[in-house]
Scaffold this active site. Structure first.
Site, PDB file in Angstrom:
ATOM      1  CB  CYS A 162      -0.923   0.001   1.211  1.00 20.82           C
ATOM      2  SG  CYS A 162      -2.104  -1.356   1.266  1.00 20.82           S
ATOM      3  CB  ALA A 163       3.665   1.871  -2.275  1.00 20.56           C
ATOM      4  CB  ALA A 164      -0.106   5.870  -3.023  1.00 19.24           C
ATOM      5  N   PRO A 165       1.974   7.735  -1.241  1.00 21.60           N
ATOM      6  CG  PRO A 165       2.793   9.854  -0.671  1.00 21.60           C
ATOM      7  CD  PRO A 165       2.008   8.705  -0.118  1.00 21.60           C
ATOM      8  N   GLY A 166       4.499   6.843  -1.940  1.00 27.69           N
ATOM      9  CA  GLY A 166       5.741   6.172  -2.303  1.00 27.69           C
ATOM     10  C   GLY A 166       6.952   6.460  -1.450  1.00 27.69           C
ATOM     11  CE  LYS A 168       5.342   4.183   5.821  1.00 32.61           C
ATOM     12  NZ  LYS A 168       4.513   5.235   5.166  1.00 32.61           N
ATOM     13  CG  ASP A 186      -1.860   2.318  -3.024  1.00 32.83           C
ATOM     14  OD1 ASP A 186      -3.055   2.038  -2.798  1.00 32.83           O
ATOM     15  OD2 ASP A 186      -1.120   2.845  -2.184  1.00 32.83           O
ATOM     16  CG  ASP A 231       2.366   2.601   6.278  1.00 34.60           C
ATOM     17  OD1 ASP A 231       2.552   2.627   7.498  1.00 34.60           O
ATOM     18  OD2 ASP A 231       1.884   3.555   5.635  1.00 34.60           O
ATOM     19  CB  CYS A 284      -0.008   7.030  10.459  1.00 37.58           C
ATOM     20  SG  CYS A 284      -1.483   7.103   9.435  1.00 37.58           S
TER      21      CYS A 284
END
Length: 350
Positions: A162-166, A168, A186, A231, A284
C-alpha cells in the site's frame, strides 16, 4: 494570524458552508472572545479544551495516563518544522544543508536518524530548487523508520503493498543503493501516478509502480519477497496535527472495520515473504486494536512468523520505547507523528 483576520475568515467559512444566516452570530461570538481573551479561563474538560471527540479521549485514557494524553493533545496543536529525508543517492547531507541554507531555508538535524533534517522558514516547498531536483523527500521521521528498521540488503526484492505516495518505497530503493528491486503497489491509477511522479522527480532506477489490490493474492509473488512492507489503511489518529479533519470523520465503527481490513490484507500479503524474509507492519495511529492487537492476532494465526528485534536500528531514546517487541511512537512524547511499527520474520526451517 491576527484575531480580526481569524474572525473574518470564520464568517466567510460559515457563508461558504451554507450558514450565511449565522454570519452575525459567528462574528459576534468570536469578537466577544477576542475582547475578553486576556481574562478567559480555558475549560478543564479536555474534549472542549483541545477540540477532541470524547470517544477518542476515552479510548486513549484507557491505554495511557492523563498526562501522556494531554501531551499528545497539545502536540497536535503546535506548529512544527517540516521533516525531510536527504536523497543520499543524489547528494550528501552536508551539501544538501548548504544548498537549502543558500535558498534561505532554516535547517536543523533530526535527533533520530542522521539523514533526516527539519526545515522551516521557506515560503512554498515547490519553489525550492533542491526539491524540484529531487535532492530530498518530505517524510516524517516515523515513516522513515519503517525502511530503516527493515534494513534491506543489497539485491533484495521488496514489495510495498500500500505504497502511495511512495515515500517508504523510495527510501527502501535508496537503501538498496541501486541494486535489487522495489515494487510499489496500490489500488488506483491516481495513486499510481503519485508514485510515478516521485520516482521521476527523485530519479530512482530500481523501483517500479504496479497497480494491485492488496486484498487480492498475487500468485506470482508468493514466497518471492525478501521484504514486504504493509503500511496499511488505518484510523490515522497519530497524525491529527497534520490531518485535523480525521477526528471529525472517524468513528468507532469505521475504526473496527479498518482493523478487520488490516487483518484481511496481512492474511494475503504474508505469503509473499520468503523463508527468512521480513514483514513490516505499520500504521499511523495510536489505537491499540489496530496495532499491538493486530500483531498478537497475526502471530497466533501464523506460527511461522515471529517478532524480530529492531533495537539494533534504533537510537538510544527509541530503544527505550520498544514494548512487547514493537515500536509505538506518540506525538508529544516522541519527536514524530504517532506511529506503530512491528518487524516480523518468517522462520527459515533447515
Amino acid at each position: 494570524v491576527p484575531n480580526s483576520a481569524a474572525c473574518n475568515e470564520a464568517v466567510k467559512l460559515a457563508v461558504k458552508k451554507g450558514f450565511s444566516n449565522l454570519r452575525g452570530f459567528v462574528n459576534g461570538v468570536l469578537r466577544n472572545i477576542d475582547r475578553n481573551l486576556p481574562s478567559m479561563v480555558l475549560p478543564e474538560n479536555m474534549s472542549i479544551r483541545y477540540s477532541m471527540p470524547e470517544w477518542i479521549l476515552d479510548q486513549w485514557l484507557c491505554a495511557y495516563d492523563k498526562e501522556t494524553v494531554e501531551r499528545m493533545l497539545r502536540d497536535f496543536q503546535e506548529e512544527k518544522p517540516t521533516t525531510i529525508r536527504c536523497n543520499l543517492s543524489r547528494i550528501d547531507k552536508e551539501s544538501l544543508i548548504q544548498k537549502l541554507e543558500g535558498e534561505g531555508v532554516t535547517v536543523k538535524q533530526h535527533p533520530y536518524l542522521t539523514y533526516a533534517l527539519q526545515i522551516s522558514g521557506y515560503d512554498y516547498l515547490g519553489d525550492l530548487e533542491s526539491f524540484q531536483e529531487g535532492l530530498f523527500y518530505v517524510q516524517d521521521i516515523s515513516s522513515m523508520l519503517v525502511s530503516h528498521i527493515a534494513n534491506p540488503s543489497k539485491g533484495d526484492y521488496v514489495i510495498d503493498v500500500c505504497a502511495a505516495p511512495g515515500g517508504k518505497a523510495l527510501h527502501m530503493a535508496e537503501l538498496l543503493e541501486g541494486t535489487g528491486c522495489v515494487e510499489a503497489r496500490d489500488l488506483t491509477e491516481y495513486k499510481m501516478n503519485l508514485i510515478r511522479e516521485n520516482i521521476f522527480r527523485t530519479k530512482v532506477g530500481n523501483m517500479k509502480a504496479v497497480r494491485w489490490d492488496a486484498t487480492v493474492k498475487d500468485g506470482a509473488s508468493v514466497g518471492k519477497a525478501d521484504i514486504v512492507v504493509a503500511d496499511l489503511p488505518c484510523s490515522g489518529l497519530g497524525v491529527l496535527g497534520k490531518k485535523t479533519d480525521l477526528k471529525y470523520k472517524m468513528t468507532q465503527e469505521t475504526q473496527r472495520e479498518l482493523a478487520v481490513l488490516q487483518r484481511r490484507i496481512l492474511s494475503v500479503v504474508k505469503d509473499y515473504v520468503k523463508p527468512g524474509g521480513t514483514l513490516i507492519y505499520s500504521t499511523c495511529t495510536i489505537h491499540q486494536e489496530e496495532n499491538i492487537g493486530n500483531v498478537k492476532w497475526f502471530l497466533k494465526e501464523n506460527p511461522e512468523f515471529r517478532l524480530a528485534s529492531m533495537e539494533g536500528s534504533l537510537c538510544k531514546e527509541l530503544k527505550a520505547s520498544v514494548e512487547e517487541g514493537c515500536l509505538q511512537l506518540l506525538p508529544g512524547i516522541h519527536n514524530s507523528d504517532g506511529f506503530f511499527i512491528a518487524k516480523l520474520e518468517r522462520v527459515k526451517y533447515e
